[in-house]
Design a protein around this motif. Structure first.
Motif, mmCIF file in Angstrom:
data_model
loop_
_atom_site.group_PDB
_atom_site.id
_atom_site.type_symbol
_atom_site.label_atom_id
_atom_site.label_comp_id
_atom_site.label_asym_id
_atom_site.label_seq_id
_atom_site.Cartn_x
_atom_site.Cartn_y
_atom_site.Cartn_z
ATOM 1 N N PHE A 122 -9.187 32.572 -14.968
ATOM 2 C CA PHE A 122 -9.628 32.150 -13.706
ATOM 3 C C PHE A 122 -9.626 33.489 -12.668
ATOM 4 O O PHE A 122 -10.599 33.721 -11.994
ATOM 5 N N GLY A 123 -8.396 34.148 -12.545
ATOM 6 C CA GLY A 123 -8.152 35.300 -11.836
ATOM 7 C C GLY A 123 -9.249 36.167 -12.152
ATOM 8 O O GLY A 123 -9.934 37.103 -11.441
ATOM 9 N N VAL A 124 -9.465 36.697 -13.752
ATOM 10 C CA VAL A 124 -10.447 37.624 -14.048
ATOM 11 C C VAL A 124 -11.835 37.276 -13.585
ATOM 12 O O VAL A 124 -12.675 38.022 -13.152
ATOM 13 N N ALA A 125 -12.003 35.831 -13.669
ATOM 14 C CA ALA A 125 -13.600 35.383 -13.154
ATOM 15 C C ALA A 125 -13.500 35.621 -11.772
ATOM 16 O O ALA A 125 -14.663 36.199 -11.174
ATOM 17 N N MET A 126 -12.468 35.573 -11.024
ATOM 18 C CA MET A 126 -12.601 35.560 -9.508
ATOM 19 C C MET A 126 -12.809 37.132 -9.447
ATOM 20 O O MET A 126 -13.536 37.721 -8.465
ATOM 21 N N LEU A 127 -12.145 38.158 -10.003
ATOM 22 C CA LEU A 127 -12.267 39.646 -9.854
ATOM 23 C C LEU A 127 -13.732 40.130 -10.116
ATOM 24 O O LEU A 127 -14.128 40.755 -9.581
ATOM 25 N N ARG A 128 -14.337 39.495 -11.324
ATOM 26 C CA ARG A 128 -15.497 39.759 -11.803
ATOM 27 C C ARG A 128 -16.635 39.321 -10.726
ATOM 28 O O ARG A 128 -17.563 39.878 -10.364
ATOM 29 N N ALA A 129 -16.339 38.064 -10.062
ATOM 30 C CA ALA A 129 -17.451 37.583 -9.218
ATOM 31 C C ALA A 129 -17.415 38.306 -8.003
ATOM 32 O O ALA A 129 -18.604 38.309 -7.122
ATOM 33 N N LYS A 130 -16.186 38.822 -7.453
ATOM 34 C CA LYS A 130 -16.136 39.718 -6.240
ATOM 35 C C LYS A 130 -16.412 39.173 -4.829
ATOM 36 O O LYS A 130 -17.226 39.310 -3.986
ATOM 37 N N VAL A 131 -16.144 37.603 -5.098
ATOM 38 C CA VAL A 131 -16.467 36.649 -3.971
ATOM 39 C C VAL A 131 -15.060 36.723 -2.775
ATOM 40 O O VAL A 131 -15.391 36.826 -1.573
ATOM 41 N N TYR A 132 -14.093 36.861 -3.413
ATOM 42 C CA TYR A 132 -12.991 36.658 -2.422
ATOM 43 C C TYR A 132 -12.111 38.094 -2.657
ATOM 44 O O TYR A 132 -12.360 38.961 -3.479
ATOM 45 N N PRO A 133 -11.306 38.200 -1.533
ATOM 46 C CA PRO A 133 -10.505 39.506 -1.252
ATOM 47 C C PRO A 133 -9.849 39.744 -2.698
ATOM 48 O O PRO A 133 -9.087 38.943 -3.103
ATOM 49 N N THR A 134 -9.690 40.924 -2.841
ATOM 50 C CA THR A 134 -9.192 41.533 -4.376
ATOM 51 C C THR A 134 -7.455 41.293 -4.218
ATOM 52 O O THR A 134 -7.020 40.949 -5.249
ATOM 53 N N VAL A 135 -6.635 41.601 -3.167
ATOM 54 C CA VAL A 135 -5.312 41.604 -3.163
ATOM 55 C C VAL A 135 -4.729 40.014 -3.408
ATOM 56 O O VAL A 135 -4.090 39.837 -4.338
ATOM 57 N N PRO A 136 -5.293 39.006 -2.740
ATOM 58 C CA PRO A 136 -4.845 37.666 -3.198
ATOM 59 C C PRO A 136 -5.495 37.316 -4.527
ATOM 60 O O PRO A 136 -4.501 36.322 -5.131
ATOM 61 N N VAL A 137 -6.634 37.607 -5.078
ATOM 62 C CA VAL A 137 -6.775 37.470 -6.388
ATOM 63 C C VAL A 137 -5.988 38.201 -7.438
ATOM 64 O O VAL A 137 -5.737 37.144 -8.280
ATOM 65 N N TRP A 138 -5.336 39.156 -7.092
ATOM 66 C CA TRP A 138 -4.641 39.838 -8.029
ATOM 67 C C TRP A 138 -3.362 39.046 -8.062
ATOM 68 O O TRP A 138 -2.763 38.982 -9.088
ATOM 69 N N GLY A 139 -2.942 38.751 -6.825
ATOM 70 C CA GLY A 139 -1.581 37.814 -6.660
ATOM 71 C C GLY A 139 -1.996 36.558 -7.524
ATOM 72 O O GLY A 139 -0.838 36.090 -8.022
ATOM 73 N N TYR A 140 -2.818 35.820 -7.544
ATOM 74 C CA TYR A 140 -3.298 34.710 -8.161
ATOM 75 C C TYR A 140 -3.206 34.993 -9.432
ATOM 76 O O TYR A 140 -2.400 34.364 -10.203
ATOM 77 N N THR A 141 -3.744 35.905 -10.146
ATOM 78 C CA THR A 141 -3.841 36.179 -11.415
ATOM 79 C C THR A 141 -2.413 36.498 -11.946
ATOM 80 O O THR A 141 -2.185 35.991 -13.150
ATOM 81 N N VAL A 142 -1.647 37.442 -11.273
ATOM 82 C CA VAL A 142 -0.502 37.828 -11.937
ATOM 83 C C VAL A 142 0.726 36.862 -11.396
ATOM 84 O O VAL A 142 1.349 36.445 -12.462
ATOM 85 N N LEU A 143 0.716 36.581 -10.252
ATOM 86 C CA LEU A 143 2.032 35.882 -9.760
ATOM 87 C C LEU A 143 1.989 34.445 -10.440
ATOM 88 O O LEU A 143 3.077 33.804 -10.657
ATOM 89 N N LEU A 144 0.878 33.742 -10.198
ATOM 90 C CA LEU A 144 0.872 32.370 -10.683
ATOM 91 C C LEU A 144 1.502 32.255 -12.196
ATOM 92 O O LEU A 144 1.660 31.510 -12.629
ATOM 93 N N ALA A 145 0.606 33.103 -12.963
ATOM 94 C CA ALA A 145 0.956 33.282 -14.429
ATOM 95 C C ALA A 145 2.337 33.345 -14.592
ATOM 96 O O ALA A 145 3.196 32.639 -15.536
ATOM 97 N N VAL A 146 3.208 34.364 -14.041
ATOM 98 C CA VAL A 146 4.600 34.689 -13.892
ATOM 99 C C VAL A 146 5.248 33.483 -13.429
ATOM 100 O O VAL A 146 6.344 32.715 -13.994
ATOM 101 N N PHE A 147 4.873 32.799 -12.340
ATOM 102 C CA PHE A 147 5.264 31.662 -11.714
ATOM 103 C C PHE A 147 5.539 30.239 -12.710
ATOM 104 O O PHE A 147 6.595 29.886 -12.875
#
Length: 187
Positions: A122-147
């Motif tokens: 889903f993080g990759v989908a958000m990055l591709r869609a470019k609707v939301y700010p990049t920094v929190p999307v990367w945080g969502y993508t990486v940090l939630l998976a590690v979490f």
């Protein structure tokens, strides 16, 4: 109730989840895991679910089929992981010395892995869609998976910092959803 109102409420629910995760993580850095922080963390997946739905709805027209599949995997993973977090934080935390039986441990790990994979997709989908700010999307993508994968690690400074990062990413994304809802009303 209008769709804009539902979107706003979903964003506020996600912001509450993010703040709760960040604040309990900060508290646990000082106090260690406590009964109040454990109870609060058990409830955050339920509060985060409406935000996930709002995030998907806000980008569905740009995310395509991949975004739909990623959303579905993330939603299923959040449901499974939410159940695991609820069990770990509201059941096992209060049972001294009780360890999950091997099948339960496998189920808990499996739920974390489905959530981690769904979060990355889903993080990759958000990055591709470019609707939301990049920094929190990367945080969502990486940090939630590690979490998700680190959920059963002993509490310590790293896990507390991870809680703060995850919470901050969720709050930032919720704020972005609120901003988009405000723009729709103004147009």
């Amino acid at each position: 109730m209008s769709s804009t109102t539902v979107t706003r409420l979903s964003a506020w629910s996600g912001a509450a989840a993010g703040l709760t995760i960040a604040l309990t993580g900060g508290a646990e850095a000082v106090l260690g895991e406590t009964a109040p922080t454990s109870v609060l963390l058990a409830l955050t997946p339920a509060l985060a679910t409406p935000l996930l739905i709002a995030l998907h709805q806000g980008q569905a027209d740009r995310a395509g089929r991949f975004g739909d599949v990623a959303y579905l995997v993330n939603l299923i993973g959040l449901g499974l992981f939410g159940g695991a977090a609820f069990s770990l934080n509201l059941v096992l935390f209060f049972l001294d010395g009780v360890k999950p039986a091997p099948p339960t441990a496998v189920g808990l790990l499996g739920s974390a892995l489905v959530f981690a994979v769904g979060t990355v997709l889903f993080g990759v989908a958000m990055l591709r869609a470019k609707v939301y700010p990049t920094v929190p999307v990367w945080g969502y993508t990486v940090l939630l998976a590690v979490f998700a994968v680190a959920a059963r690690l002993p509490d310590g400074p790293a896990t507390s910092l991870l809680h703060v990062g995850v919470g901050g990413s969720l709050v930032w994304l919720a704020t972005a959803v609120l901003g988009r809802a405000r723009e729709r009303v103004l147009v």
